[in-house]
Design an enzyme around this catalytic site. Sequence first.
Site, PDB file in Angstrom:
ATOM      1  N   TYR A 154       0.841  -1.208   0.000  1.00 38.82           N
ATOM      2  CA  TYR A 154       0.000   0.000   0.000  1.00 38.82           C
ATOM      3  C   TYR A 154       0.876   1.257   0.000  1.00 38.82           C
ATOM      4  O   TYR A 154       0.622   2.204  -0.756  1.00 38.82           O
ATOM      5  CB  TYR A 154      -0.945  -0.014   1.209  1.00 38.82           C
ATOM      6  CG  TYR A 154      -1.763   1.255   1.345  1.00 38.82           C
ATOM      7  CD1 TYR A 154      -2.651   1.639   0.338  1.00 38.82           C
ATOM      8  CD2 TYR A 154      -1.625   2.090   2.454  1.00 38.82           C
ATOM      9  CE1 TYR A 154      -3.394   2.814   0.462  1.00 38.82           C
ATOM     10  CE2 TYR A 154      -2.366   3.257   2.581  1.00 38.82           C
ATOM     11  CZ  TYR A 154      -3.244   3.619   1.573  1.00 38.82           C
ATOM     12  OH  TYR A 154      -3.967   4.783   1.678  1.00 38.82           O
ATOM     13  N   LYS A 158       1.183   4.494  -2.901  1.00 38.76           N
ATOM     14  CA  LYS A 158       1.073   5.934  -2.665  1.00 38.76           C
ATOM     15  C   LYS A 158       2.395   6.650  -2.985  1.00 38.76           C
ATOM     16  O   LYS A 158       2.384   7.812  -3.402  1.00 38.76           O
ATOM     17  CB  LYS A 158       0.609   6.203  -1.230  1.00 38.76           C
ATOM     18  CG  LYS A 158      -0.811   5.681  -0.953  1.00 38.76           C
ATOM     19  CD  LYS A 158      -1.869   6.269  -1.903  1.00 38.76           C
ATOM     20  CE  LYS A 158      -3.281   5.897  -1.526  1.00 38.76           C
ATOM     21  NZ  LYS A 158      -4.302   6.448  -2.429  1.00 38.76           N
TER      22      LYS A 158
HETATM   23  P1  NAP Z   1     -13.356   4.155   1.778  1.00 37.78           P
HETATM   24  O1  NAP Z   1     -14.128   4.706   2.911  1.00 37.78           O
HETATM   25  O2  NAP Z   1     -13.101   2.684   1.731  1.00 37.78           O
HETATM   26  O3  NAP Z   1     -14.031   4.605   0.397  1.00 37.78           O
HETATM   27  C1  NAP Z   1     -13.387   4.212  -0.791  1.00 37.78           C
HETATM   28  C2  NAP Z   1     -14.080   4.817  -1.975  1.00 37.78           C
HETATM   29  O4  NAP Z   1     -13.319   4.447  -3.145  1.00 37.78           O
HETATM   30  C3  NAP Z   1     -15.482   4.288  -2.168  1.00 37.78           C
HETATM   31  O5  NAP Z   1     -16.278   5.319  -2.711  1.00 37.78           O
HETATM   32  C4  NAP Z   1     -15.282   3.176  -3.193  1.00 37.78           C
HETATM   33  O6  NAP Z   1     -16.429   2.974  -4.037  1.00 37.78           O
HETATM   34  C5  NAP Z   1     -14.191   3.761  -4.030  1.00 37.78           C
HETATM   35  N1  NAP Z   1     -13.453   2.749  -4.787  1.00 37.78           N
HETATM   36  C6  NAP Z   1     -12.751   1.698  -4.320  1.00 37.78           C
HETATM   37  N2  NAP Z   1     -12.269   0.977  -5.354  1.00 37.78           N
HETATM   38  C7  NAP Z   1     -12.694   1.592  -6.481  1.00 37.78           C
HETATM   39  C8  NAP Z   1     -12.549   1.334  -7.850  1.00 37.78           C
HETATM   40  N3  NAP Z   1     -11.869   0.269  -8.281  1.00 37.78           N
HETATM   41  N4  NAP Z   1     -13.132   2.183  -8.744  1.00 37.78           N
HETATM   42  C9  NAP Z   1     -13.829   3.265  -8.324  1.00 37.78           C
HETATM   43  N5  NAP Z   1     -14.011   3.561  -7.036  1.00 37.78           N
HETATM   44  C10 NAP Z   1     -13.451   2.720  -6.128  1.00 37.78           C
HETATM   45  O7  NAP Z   1     -11.891   4.832   1.678  1.00 37.78           O
HETATM   46  P2  NAP Z   1     -11.306   6.183   2.329  1.00 37.78           P
HETATM   47  O8  NAP Z   1     -10.783   5.851   3.660  1.00 37.78           O
HETATM   48  O9  NAP Z   1     -12.277   7.268   2.143  1.00 37.78           O
HETATM   49  O10 NAP Z   1     -10.039   6.405   1.355  1.00 37.78           O
HETATM   50  C11 NAP Z   1     -10.169   7.156   0.171  1.00 37.78           C
HETATM   51  C12 NAP Z   1      -8.778   7.455  -0.386  1.00 37.78           C
HETATM   52  O11 NAP Z   1      -7.987   8.093   0.604  1.00 37.78           O
HETATM   53  C13 NAP Z   1      -7.983   6.234  -0.831  1.00 37.78           C
HETATM   54  O12 NAP Z   1      -7.216   6.554  -1.975  1.00 37.78           O
HETATM   55  C14 NAP Z   1      -7.071   5.991   0.362  1.00 37.78           C
HETATM   56  O13 NAP Z   1      -5.911   5.280  -0.001  1.00 37.78           O
HETATM   57  C15 NAP Z   1      -6.769   7.406   0.780  1.00 37.78           C
HETATM   58  N6  NAP Z   1      -6.366   7.576   2.170  1.00 37.78           N
HETATM   59  C16 NAP Z   1      -7.206   7.234   3.185  1.00 37.78           C
HETATM   60  C17 NAP Z   1      -6.804   7.434   4.487  1.00 37.78           C
HETATM   61  C18 NAP Z   1      -7.691   7.088   5.640  1.00 37.78           C
HETATM   62  O14 NAP Z   1      -7.185   7.003   6.774  1.00 37.78           O
HETATM   63  N7  NAP Z   1      -8.995   6.912   5.430  1.00 37.78           N
HETATM   64  C19 NAP Z   1      -5.540   7.965   4.760  1.00 37.78           C
HETATM   65  C20 NAP Z   1      -4.707   8.299   3.703  1.00 37.78           C
HETATM   66  C21 NAP Z   1      -5.134   8.105   2.417  1.00 37.78           C
HETATM   67  P3  NAP Z   1     -17.615   1.905  -3.716  1.00 37.78           P
HETATM   68  O15 NAP Z   1     -17.838   1.971  -2.230  1.00 37.78           O
HETATM   69  O16 NAP Z   1     -18.724   2.412  -4.542  1.00 37.78           O
HETATM   70  O17 NAP Z   1     -17.144   0.563  -4.141  1.00 37.78           O
END
Ligand code: NAP
Length: 249
Positions: A154, A158
């Site tokens: 992961y 990034k």
């Molecule tokens: P989340 O709650 O799991 O939501 C993920 C979103 O991405 C959902 O809308 C999902 O769509 C969509 N998604 C997943 N796979 C996809 C695909 N193949 N095509 C299109 N959409 C897809 O995740 P999150 O925590 O909000 O994270 C969002 C982003 O922030 C990611 O890039 C993650 O790496 C980054 N990030 C998160 C954190 C954290 O702590 N949360 C920290 C740093 C970075 P569906 O639900 O419709 O399938």
Amino acid sequence: MATLTGKVALVTGASKGIGAGIAKELASRGAVVAVNYASDKAGADKVVNEIKANGGKAIAIHANVAEPQTIGPLVDAVVKEFGPIDVLVNNAGIYEFGPLENITPEHFHKQFNVNVLGLLLTTQAAVKQFNPAGGSIVNVSSVVVDGVPGASVYSATKGAVDTITAALAKELGPKRIRVNSINPGIIETEGTHAAGFIGSDFQKEAEKRTPLGRIGQPKDIATATAFLASEDSAWINGQAIYAAGGFTL
Ligand code: NAP
């Protein structure tokens, strides 16, 4: 603060979590927003309805960015509905942690296909249909680029995102398209709840390492992303902006 009035924005992975927060924030600042989702149509519809209820304009569009053939139709649908794109937020992403001994080709390709290849192909398709006046691309990266034990794959996705940001900022500058990364620390989302991070020792450790003493909420990333999407950040290009309350690994 209507800094995005009339701008057309596509946010990938906006059915929940950080992406949903970003879609709502961009809309609140005047952008018309395409809310992409992969599996959660109900979640995407909820985001769209919330934007509409607040006087904004949005549509939900299905596409799995890990499936290259769905990306062209996604971008075409945005342009058909709203016109040329001004803002692309590559937020769709997945995170699976695991130590070195558990890494498999499947674990590797699954994460790279969404977080890296999906981001690249979405950007490729969107740039073809960007407003000739230019615009802004924001790639959602992470503080894990500094290396998290037990999350090498992961973290590598990034790291690749930040390198793509640096390369494309140079490549797309002549088209007046800026490219930046936003690098969140832990954010409370559906994804981090499902992963068991929220309420865990991992969260407590992150809070200890964060001078502001808490983990983030989607709004914390949404406002910073809206800044990078808008002309307020017109001279910021090719940067990785940490939005993590001062968290250090
Ligand atoms: P989340 O709650 O799991 O939501 C993920 C979103 O991405 C959902 O809308 C999902 O769509 C969509 N998604 C997943 N796979 C996809 C695909 N193949 N095509 C299109 N959409 C897809 O995740 P999150 O925590 O909000 O994270 C969002 C982003 O922030 C990611 O890039 C993650 O790496 C980054 N990030 C998160 C954190 C954290 O702590 N949360 C920290 C740093 C970075 P569906 O639900 O419709 O399938």
